[in-house]
Design a protein around this motif. Structure first.
Motif, short mmCIF file in Angstrom:
data_model
loop_
_atom_site.label_atom_id
_atom_site.label_comp_id
_atom_site.label_asym_id
_atom_site.label_seq_id
_atom_site.Cartn_x
_atom_site.Cartn_y
_atom_site.Cartn_z
N VAL A 151 0.83 -1.20 0.00
CA VAL A 151 0.00 0.00 0.00
C VAL A 151 0.88 1.26 0.00
O VAL A 151 0.63 2.20 -0.76
CB VAL A 151 -0.96 -0.01 1.21
N ASN A 152 1.91 1.27 0.82
CA ASN A 152 2.80 2.43 0.89
C ASN A 152 3.58 2.63 -0.41
O ASN A 152 4.02 3.74 -0.70
CB ASN A 152 3.77 2.31 2.06
N ASP A 153 3.76 1.57 -1.19
CA ASP A 153 4.48 1.66 -2.45
C ASP A 153 3.55 1.95 -3.63
O ASP A 153 3.97 1.89 -4.78
CB ASP A 153 5.27 0.36 -2.69
N GLY A 154 2.29 2.25 -3.34
CA GLY A 154 1.38 2.68 -4.39
C GLY A 154 0.49 1.60 -4.98
O GLY A 154 -0.19 1.84 -5.98
N TYR A 155 0.47 0.42 -4.39
CA TYR A 155 -0.39 -0.64 -4.89
C TYR A 155 -1.81 -0.44 -4.35
O TYR A 155 -2.00 0.10 -3.25
CB TYR A 155 0.11 -2.01 -4.42
N ILE A 156 -2.79 -0.88 -5.12
CA ILE A 156 -4.17 -0.91 -4.64
C ILE A 156 -4.61 -2.37 -4.56
O ILE A 156 -4.15 -3.20 -5.34
CB ILE A 156 -5.13 -0.11 -5.55
N MET A 157 -5.48 -2.65 -3.62
CA MET A 157 -5.97 -4.01 -3.47
C MET A 157 -7.06 -4.26 -4.51
O MET A 157 -8.07 -3.56 -4.55
CB MET A 157 -6.52 -4.25 -2.06
N VAL A 158 -6.83 -5.24 -5.36
CA VAL A 158 -7.82 -5.64 -6.36
C VAL A 158 -8.81 -6.59 -5.72
O VAL A 158 -10.03 -6.46 -5.90
CB VAL A 158 -7.13 -6.31 -7.58
N GLN A 159 -8.30 -7.54 -4.98
CA GLN A 159 -9.10 -8.41 -4.14
C GLN A 159 -8.15 -8.99 -3.11
O GLN A 159 -6.96 -8.72 -3.15
CB GLN A 159 -9.82 -9.49 -4.95
N LEU A 160 -8.67 -9.76 -2.17
CA LEU A 160 -7.85 -10.28 -1.09
C LEU A 160 -6.61 -10.97 -1.65
O LEU A 160 -6.72 -11.85 -2.51
CB LEU A 160 -8.68 -11.26 -0.25
N SER A 161 -5.45 -10.55 -1.22
CA SER A 161 -4.16 -11.10 -1.63
C SER A 161 -3.80 -10.88 -3.09
O SER A 161 -2.96 -11.57 -3.65
CB SER A 161 -4.08 -12.60 -1.30
N VAL A 162 -4.45 -9.91 -3.74
CA VAL A 162 -4.10 -9.51 -5.11
C VAL A 162 -4.03 -7.98 -5.13
O VAL A 162 -5.02 -7.31 -4.85
CB VAL A 162 -5.13 -9.99 -6.14
N TYR A 163 -2.85 -7.46 -5.44
CA TYR A 163 -2.64 -6.01 -5.48
C TYR A 163 -2.07 -5.62 -6.84
O TYR A 163 -1.44 -6.44 -7.51
CB TYR A 163 -1.65 -5.60 -4.38
N SER A 164 -2.30 -4.37 -7.24
CA SER A 164 -1.75 -3.90 -8.51
C SER A 164 -1.33 -2.45 -8.38
O SER A 164 -1.82 -1.72 -7.52
CB SER A 164 -2.76 -4.06 -9.65
N ARG A 165 -0.43 -2.05 -9.25
CA ARG A 165 -0.01 -0.65 -9.34
C ARG A 165 0.32 -0.32 -10.78
O ARG A 165 0.68 -1.19 -11.56
CB ARG A 165 1.17 -0.33 -8.43
N ILE A 166 0.17 0.95 -11.11
CA ILE A 166 0.50 1.43 -12.44
C ILE A 166 1.97 1.82 -12.46
O ILE A 166 2.47 2.45 -11.53
CB ILE A 166 -0.39 2.63 -12.81
N CYS A 167 2.65 1.43 -13.53
CA CYS A 167 4.06 1.78 -13.72
C CYS A 167 4.20 2.44 -15.08
O CYS A 167 3.55 2.05 -16.04
CB CYS A 167 4.95 0.54 -13.67
N ARG A 168 5.08 3.41 -15.16
CA ARG A 168 5.31 4.12 -16.41
C ARG A 168 6.47 3.46 -17.15
O ARG A 168 7.63 3.82 -16.98
CB ARG A 168 5.61 5.58 -16.14
N GLY A 169 6.17 2.45 -17.92
CA GLY A 169 7.17 1.76 -18.72
C GLY A 169 7.87 0.62 -18.01
O GLY A 169 7.73 0.40 -16.81
N GLN A 170 8.65 -0.10 -18.79
CA GLN A 170 9.34 -1.30 -18.30
C GLN A 170 10.40 -0.97 -17.25
O GLN A 170 10.63 -1.75 -16.33
CB GLN A 170 9.96 -2.06 -19.48
N ASP A 171 11.04 0.18 -17.35
CA ASP A 171 12.05 0.56 -16.36
C ASP A 171 11.42 0.71 -14.97
O ASP A 171 11.98 0.26 -13.98
CB ASP A 171 12.74 1.88 -16.74
N ALA A 172 10.24 1.31 -14.91
CA ALA A 172 9.54 1.46 -13.63
C ALA A 172 9.10 0.10 -13.10
O ALA A 172 9.14 -0.14 -11.88
CB ALA A 172 8.35 2.39 -13.78
N VAL A 173 8.69 -0.80 -13.99
CA VAL A 173 8.32 -2.16 -13.56
C VAL A 173 9.52 -2.83 -12.91
O VAL A 173 9.41 -3.40 -11.83
CB VAL A 173 7.80 -3.00 -14.76
N GLN A 174 10.69 -2.72 -13.54
CA GLN A 174 11.90 -3.34 -12.98
C GLN A 174 12.25 -2.72 -11.63
O GLN A 174 12.65 -3.43 -10.70
CB GLN A 174 13.07 -3.20 -13.96
#
Length: 109
Positions: A36-59
């Motif tokens: 949560v502190n790193d910007g993820y949102i809970m999609v459902q229990l034990s599944v989180y997601s976050r938006i990243c700007r490009g592959q470098d941010a994903v890495q």
């Protein structure tokens, strides 16, 4: 990089963590708080997601995730494009408000 050339990605994190003992529950809570502190949102229990700007941010966020893993359990990650994420089907229930604002978050970058 011009906005047209940016490919927004969605980093998904799926996890099953043990919670039988007090120590395990603390580790699971600490991991969720990191997400949560790193910007993820809970999609459902034990599944989180976050938006990243490009592959470098994903890495970058995969490295941050690697540095905050609990010692036990199973944690998986998957990077997909925002377009692929948008094609997700919800078969029961409705999309939460935190998921609906995903497109608005893109404007904040």
């Amino acid at each position: 990089m011009p906005a047209e050339g940016v490919r927004f990605m969605r980093l998904m994190v799926f996890f099953d963590l043990p919670v039988k003992t007090r120590e395990e529950r603390r580790a699971a809570t600490k991991f969720r708080q990191f997400l949560v502190n790193d910007g993820y949102i809970m999609v459902q229990l034990s599944v989180y997601s976050r938006i990243c700007r490009g592959q470098d941010a994903v890495q970058k966020h995969l490295m941050r995730l690697q540095g905050n893993l609990p010692s036990d359990g199973c944690v998986r990650s998957l990077a997909i494009t925002e377009q692929q994420y948008g094609r997700m089907h919800i078969h029961v229930g409705t999309m939460k408000k935190s998921e609906q604002r995903g497109a608005v978050q893109l404007l904040l970058f």
